[in-house]
Design a protein around this motif. Structure first.
Motif, PDB file in Angstrom:
ATOM      1  N   LEU A 170      -9.618   6.062   1.438  1.00 17.55           N
ATOM      2  CA  LEU A 170      -8.977   5.852   0.368  1.00 17.55           C
ATOM      3  C   LEU A 170      -7.614   4.811   0.288  1.00 17.55           C
ATOM      4  O   LEU A 170      -7.056   5.164   1.377  1.00 17.55           O
ATOM      5  CB  LEU A 170      -8.363   7.199  -0.381  1.00 17.55           C
ATOM      6  N   ILE A 171      -7.570   4.129  -0.287  1.00 17.09           N
ATOM      7  CA  ILE A 171      -6.319   3.279  -0.582  1.00 17.09           C
ATOM      8  C   ILE A 171      -5.723   3.235  -1.645  1.00 17.09           C
ATOM      9  O   ILE A 171      -6.242   3.059  -2.893  1.00 17.09           O
ATOM     10  CB  ILE A 171      -6.732   1.760  -0.092  1.00 17.09           C
ATOM     11  N   GLU A 172      -4.478   3.627  -1.709  1.00 18.85           N
ATOM     12  CA  GLU A 172      -3.696   3.757  -2.878  1.00 18.85           C
ATOM     13  C   GLU A 172      -2.659   2.628  -3.111  1.00 18.85           C
ATOM     14  O   GLU A 172      -2.032   2.251  -2.444  1.00 18.85           O
ATOM     15  CB  GLU A 172      -2.797   5.008  -2.946  1.00 18.85           C
ATOM     16  N   THR A 173      -2.974   1.662  -4.060  1.00 22.67           N
ATOM     17  CA  THR A 173      -2.059   0.417  -4.331  1.00 22.67           C
ATOM     18  C   THR A 173      -2.360  -0.083  -5.573  1.00 22.67           C
ATOM     19  O   THR A 173      -3.165   0.196  -6.497  1.00 22.67           O
ATOM     20  CB  THR A 173      -2.573  -0.579  -3.375  1.00 22.67           C
ATOM     21  N   GLU A 174      -1.222  -0.504  -6.216  1.00 24.53           N
ATOM     22  CA  GLU A 174      -1.135  -1.291  -7.544  1.00 24.53           C
ATOM     23  C   GLU A 174      -0.832  -2.713  -7.391  1.00 24.53           C
ATOM     24  O   GLU A 174      -0.692  -3.213  -8.271  1.00 24.53           O
ATOM     25  CB  GLU A 174      -0.167  -0.536  -8.350  1.00 24.53           C
ATOM     26  N   ASP A 175      -0.956  -3.184  -5.895  1.00 20.62           N
ATOM     27  CA  ASP A 175      -0.568  -4.514  -5.818  1.00 20.62           C
ATOM     28  C   ASP A 175      -1.932  -5.379  -6.092  1.00 20.62           C
ATOM     29  O   ASP A 175      -2.902  -5.138  -5.119  1.00 20.62           O
ATOM     30  CB  ASP A 175      -0.109  -4.645  -4.323  1.00 20.62           C
ATOM     31  N   VAL A 216       0.804  -1.089   0.208  1.00 19.96           N
ATOM     32  CA  VAL A 216      -0.023   0.080   0.088  1.00 19.96           C
ATOM     33  C   VAL A 216       0.901   1.138  -0.106  1.00 19.96           C
ATOM     34  O   VAL A 216       1.824   1.495   0.876  1.00 19.96           O
ATOM     35  CB  VAL A 216      -0.879  -0.030   1.080  1.00 19.96           C
ATOM     36  N   LYS A 217       0.812   1.992  -1.097  1.00 20.64           N
ATOM     37  CA  LYS A 217       1.479   3.290  -1.199  1.00 20.64           C
ATOM     38  C   LYS A 217       1.073   4.353  -0.142  1.00 20.64           C
ATOM     39  O   LYS A 217       1.973   5.230   0.638  1.00 20.64           O
ATOM     40  CB  LYS A 217       1.492   3.832  -2.533  1.00 20.64           C
ATOM     41  N   SER A 218      -0.365   4.530   0.037  1.00 25.17           N
ATOM     42  CA  SER A 218      -0.951   5.604   1.126  1.00 25.17           C
ATOM     43  C   SER A 218      -2.267   5.112   1.124  1.00 25.17           C
ATOM     44  O   SER A 218      -2.895   4.295   0.473  1.00 25.17           O
ATOM     45  CB  SER A 218      -0.770   6.887   0.366  1.00 25.17           C
ATOM     46  N   ALA A 219      -2.906   5.767   2.385  1.00 22.93           N
ATOM     47  CA  ALA A 219      -4.146   5.387   2.852  1.00 22.93           C
ATOM     48  C   ALA A 219      -4.653   6.451   3.658  1.00 22.93           C
ATOM     49  O   ALA A 219      -3.838   6.978   4.601  1.00 22.93           O
ATOM     50  CB  ALA A 219      -4.280   3.999   3.476  1.00 22.93           C
ATOM     51  N   TYR A 220      -5.804   6.889   3.530  1.00 21.05           N
ATOM     52  CA  TYR A 220      -6.369   7.812   4.277  1.00 21.05           C
ATOM     53  C   TYR A 220      -8.048   7.625   4.629  1.00 21.05           C
ATOM     54  O   TYR A 220      -8.505   6.780   3.863  1.00 21.05           O
ATOM     55  CB  TYR A 220      -6.507   9.295   3.521  1.00 21.05           C
ATOM     56  N   GLY A 268     -19.979   4.312   5.285  1.00 23.41           N
ATOM     57  CA  GLY A 268     -19.111   5.075   4.380  1.00 23.41           C
ATOM     58  C   GLY A 268     -18.738   4.311   3.343  1.00 23.41           C
ATOM     59  O   GLY A 268     -19.280   3.510   2.936  1.00 23.41           O
ATOM     60  N   VAL A 269     -17.588   5.003   2.512  1.00 28.61           N
ATOM     61  CA  VAL A 269     -17.344   4.446   1.159  1.00 28.61           C
ATOM     62  C   VAL A 269     -15.797   4.101   1.351  1.00 28.61           C
ATOM     63  O   VAL A 269     -14.966   4.857   1.574  1.00 28.61           O
ATOM     64  CB  VAL A 269     -17.626   5.582   0.181  1.00 28.61           C
ATOM     65  N   THR A 270     -15.363   2.849   0.655  1.00 23.79           N
ATOM     66  CA  THR A 270     -14.154   2.525   0.226  1.00 23.79           C
ATOM     67  C   THR A 270     -13.698   2.595  -0.890  1.00 23.79           C
ATOM     68  O   THR A 270     -14.398   2.012  -1.832  1.00 23.79           O
ATOM     69  CB  THR A 270     -13.863   1.297   1.143  1.00 23.79           C
ATOM     70  N   ILE A 271     -12.864   3.183  -1.250  1.00 26.75           N
ATOM     71  CA  ILE A 271     -12.261   3.425  -2.726  1.00 26.75           C
ATOM     72  C   ILE A 271     -10.780   2.851  -2.603  1.00 26.75           C
ATOM     73  O   ILE A 271      -9.772   3.480  -2.048  1.00 26.75           O
ATOM     74  CB  ILE A 271     -12.166   4.993  -3.178  1.00 26.75           C
ATOM     75  N   ILE A 272     -10.478   2.139  -3.811  1.00 21.01           N
ATOM     76  CA  ILE A 272      -9.160   1.670  -4.131  1.00 21.01           C
ATOM     77  C   ILE A 272      -8.628   2.419  -5.289  1.00 21.01           C
ATOM     78  O   ILE A 272      -9.467   2.377  -6.420  1.00 21.01           O
ATOM     79  CB  ILE A 272      -9.146   0.143  -4.466  1.00 21.01           C
ATOM     80  N   GLN A 330     -11.803   2.212  -8.073  1.00 19.18           N
ATOM     81  CA  GLN A 330     -13.076   1.600  -8.156  1.00 19.18           C
ATOM     82  C   GLN A 330     -13.670   1.576  -6.473  1.00 19.18           C
ATOM     83  O   GLN A 330     -12.837   1.784  -5.577  1.00 19.18           O
ATOM     84  CB  GLN A 330     -12.699  -0.151  -8.140  1.00 19.18           C
ATOM     85  N   VAL A 331     -14.843   2.107  -6.241  1.00 18.65           N
ATOM     86  CA  VAL A 331     -15.571   2.101  -5.155  1.00 18.65           C
ATOM     87  C   VAL A 331     -15.943   0.639  -4.967  1.00 18.65           C
ATOM     88  O   VAL A 331     -16.713  -0.102  -5.583  1.00 18.65           O
ATOM     89  CB  VAL A 331     -17.177   2.841  -5.451  1.00 18.65           C
ATOM     90  N   VAL A 332     -15.062  -0.047  -3.931  1.00 18.77           N
ATOM     91  CA  VAL A 332     -15.422  -1.413  -3.615  1.00 18.77           C
ATOM     92  C   VAL A 332     -16.441  -1.447  -2.362  1.00 18.77           C
ATOM     93  O   VAL A 332     -16.702  -2.673  -1.976  1.00 18.77           O
ATOM     94  CB  VAL A 332     -13.971  -2.135  -3.150  1.00 18.77           C
ATOM     95  N   ASN A 333     -16.644  -0.654  -1.767  1.00 20.50           N
ATOM     96  CA  ASN A 333     -17.542  -0.588  -0.755  1.00 20.50           C
ATOM     97  C   ASN A 333     -18.527   0.643  -0.616  1.00 20.50           C
ATOM     98  O   ASN A 333     -17.682   1.711  -0.461  1.00 20.50           O
ATOM     99  CB  ASN A 333     -17.104  -0.951   0.580  1.00 20.50           C
ATOM    100  N   GLY A 334     -19.875   0.777  -0.628  1.00 13.63           N
ATOM    101  CA  GLY A 334     -20.570   1.906  -0.718  1.00 13.63           C
ATOM    102  C   GLY A 334     -21.352   2.501  -1.831  1.00 13.63           C
ATOM    103  O   GLY A 334     -21.767   3.427  -1.941  1.00 13.63           O
ATOM    104  N   CYS A 335     -21.638   1.185  -2.823  1.00 10.73           N
ATOM    105  CA  CYS A 335     -22.462   1.561  -3.735  1.00 10.73           C
ATOM    106  C   CYS A 335     -24.038   1.985  -3.628  1.00 10.73           C
ATOM    107  O   CYS A 335     -24.402   2.862  -4.118  1.00 10.73           O
ATOM    108  CB  CYS A 335     -22.597   0.322  -4.608  1.00 10.73           C
ATOM    109  N   GLN A 336     -24.404   1.648  -2.367  1.00 12.57           N
ATOM    110  CA  GLN A 336     -25.944   1.980  -2.030  1.00 12.57           C
ATOM    111  C   GLN A 336     -25.818   3.407  -1.517  1.00 12.57           C
ATOM    112  O   GLN A 336     -26.394   4.244  -1.916  1.00 12.57           O
ATOM    113  CB  GLN A 336     -26.286   1.111  -0.855  1.00 12.57           C
TER     114      GLN A 336
END
Length: 593
Positions: free
Chosen positions: A362-367, A248-252, A313-317, A334-340
């Motif tokens: 927010l999660i920044e990753t290319e892994d 993970v490069k960064s996360a907020y 809340g909403v989780t975005i990768i 991608q919004v991986v949690n929080g579509c509703q």
């Protein structure tokens, strides 16, 4: 100046800037035609495909084939393209409407019409003809002639309005008139545009109507956008850094103002939600169930400022977080949690949300391993079977990785995530394989089900994870199906014109011409070796083209032996499928339908 450039600009213009932009548009069209294997089309048809693609992409970020939306011809002088987008899906068959209702419980519809004029000015007469053509499309008794493509679009339209009680709101209607000139808000074209909007408004069928007039500047800008990954810039002032595990490069984590959050989830037009960013969030929008109604009620109440305290809340990768200070830029996310949550907020965007904040992570990753771990954990909260989850994650990854191992020119690209190849102009877009297209081609070739893939796709979709994309399946059958569909698409544009309605039956017949023996299970080594032999035949275009032509002739004969005309409705029947299989000596159960 190239010959194509000369064709694409009018000598009536003495503006050097206009001429220069015409050259740029000519270059854009040439690049587009090459990347979409449309080089052999006349320049005017290339321009139609080009404008239809870049305008529809404003509302539909998923990969699609312009052959599915371009309808222009001698019998349709007023409209060049029709795209009907329902619940984020580009609908090409009337039966899809019932499938979407069953899946989502509602319909949200956007009609997009296009007209391409290579002239260097906006012809008010042609603009009016285009507008009248759109008006006529929605009449119960049309006055203009309709070719096969327009008739099919009209059937989809009728299927939608027949289910009017399922419409979440009235449809939207977008018109795009494109030229190589410049839109200068001249009085007569503006009056013609506004008169068309007024006439369509009088039908009272739509929640909103837009008539866009695009010249060379706008067309070039839209085309450039189609070649870049989806990016969104927004302000995220109330945030804190989170611990960063390996990969993970960064996360907020923090709270974003609702107005800023809208910038993330809205499409380029700002009129619709950006459906493609929810593809990794396997659970679709559930309409207004009890939980979503509570969210809506909160946003409509005097206590809307409590929203952040009442929402998970909403989780975005995202692949990359850029920007400086409080202004962040998300790229390929991608919004991986929080579509509703996202859908409820978007639907209430016209409320006063100035005091509403959205809990955001927010999660920044290319892994890819990290992405999949988060996505899998999130999706396990949904009602998915283990097999379905495998199909949507691990098997899709195997398809993507394996397809790319083939050497050029026979390499294909499986698109797990919408738009993931947009940034690579060197990739021929006709070689991009989207999930639904692969599922339907595989079902036609290896499950003997060419009718259901168009008439009743939902029954095919339920097989994903069991009979399709199943654990242990070899990849080779999927490559065979994908390459056969890719090659057939080319032939339908060039040598087998008129056979589009029979494409899946042709694929079924082709499989028996490639290898007529009964198939072993998809997890046996024998299927791998036999598919490798089929692949060799497909790669030899001289031989495979003969086989495709023979397959087409067989399908024609099966339909004609029933005493029927060779059209889409007569082809896509269980009777035709049964007759086709019997032609190859395959016994078909009477209860198949």
């Amino acid at each position: 100046m190239t010959e194509q450039s000369k064709l694409l600009y009018s000598t009536q213009s003495n503006d050097w800037g206009s001429v220069l932009m015409d050259r740029i548009i000519a270059s854009d069209v040439a690049e587009f035609a090459k990347s979409h294997a449309l080089d052999d089309l006349p320049e005017n048809k290339q321009f139609e495909h080009f404008t239809s693609y870049i305008t529809v992409r404003r509302h539909h970020a998923r990969t699609f084939d312009t052959d599915d939306i371009v309808v222009g011809g001698n019998s349709e002088p007023s409209i060049d393209s029709i795209a009907i987008i329902v619940n984020g899906t580009l609908v090409t068959e009337p039966s899809t409407i019932d499938e979407l209702i069953e899946r989502n419980g509602y319909l949200e519809v956007n009609f997009v019409f296009g007209q391409a004029d290579r002239g260097s000015h906006f012809d008010s007469s042609k603009m009016g003809t285009f507008g009248y053509g759109v008006e006529d499309f929605f009449r119960d008794e049309p006055t203009l002639p309709r070719g096969e493509r327009v008739r099919l679009a009209a059937e989809i339209k009728d299927a939608i309005f027949d289910q009017g009680n399922k419409l979440r709101k009235k449809p939207t209607c977008r018109l795009y008139y494109a030229t190589t000139g410049r839109w200068n808000e001249d009085q007569i074209p503006v009056a013609r545009r506004d008169a068309t909007v007024t006439a369509i408004e009088s039908t009272q069928l739509f929640s909103s109507i837009d008539y866009h007039c695009y010249g060379s500047n706008e067309l070039h800008d839209l085309y450039v956008r189609t070649k870049t990954a989806v990016t969104r810039e927004f302000e995220f002032k109330e945030r804190r850094s989170m611990p960063k595990p390996d990969g993970v490069k960064s996360a907020y984590i923090g709270y974003a103002p609702a107005a800023e959050f809208m910038k993330i989830i809205s499409d380029d037009s700002g009129d619709d939600i950006l459906g493609s960013i929810f593809d990794e969030n396997v659970r679709d929008w559930q309409d207004y169930n009890a939980v979503n109604k509570e969210m809506r009620d909160t946003l409509q109440s005097p206590h809307r400022d409590r929203f952040a305290l009442m929402n998970n809340g909403v989780t975005i990768i995202t692949s990359r977080i850029g920007g400086a200070g409080d202004d962040l830029i998300l790229e390929n996310f991608q919004v991986v949690n929080g579509c509703q949550t996202s859908n409820v907020l978007f639907n209430e965007r016209h409320e006063d949300l100035s005091k509403v904040f959205v809990p955001l992570r927010l999660i920044e990753t290319e892994d890819e391993a990290v992405k999949q771990a988060i996505i899998t954990a999130t999706n396990r909260q949904t009602e998915l079977t283990t097999e379905q989850l495998y199909a949507l994650t691990d098997f899709s990854r195997q398809l993507e990785d394996t397809f790319k191992t083939y050497d050029e020119p026979v390499r294909l690209y499986y698109e797990r995530r919408d738009g993931q190849y947009d940034r690579f102009p060197e990739i021929n877009k006709t070689k991009i394989v989207v999930p639904r297209a692969l599922v339907t081609a595989f079902a036609a070739m290896f499950l003997n089900d060419p009718t259901r893939v168009t008439r009743n796709y939902k029954t095919i979709r339920t097989k994903v994870g069991a009979e399709i994309f199943a654990k242990g399946h070899h990849i080779e059958p999927y490559y065979v199906a994908a390459y056969a569909a890719y090659r057939l698409a080319f032939l339908l544009r060039n040598k087998l014109k008129g056979d589009t309605g029979a494409r899946f039956h042709i694929l079924t017949a082709l499989r028996y011409l490639l290898d007529s023996r009964p198939l072993p299970p998809m997890n046996r080594n024998e299927i791998k070796s036999r598919c490798e032999e089929m692949t060799k035949l497909l790669w030899d275009h001289a031989k495979s083209d003969e086989l495709f032509a023979e397959a087409s002739s067989i399908v024609h004969k099966v339909v004609e032996d029933q005493g029927l005309e060779f059209d889409r409705d007569n082809i896509r029947t269980e009777a035709t499928t049964k007759g086709l299989l019997q032609h190859f000596g395959i016994r078909v159960a009477d209860d198949r339908a």
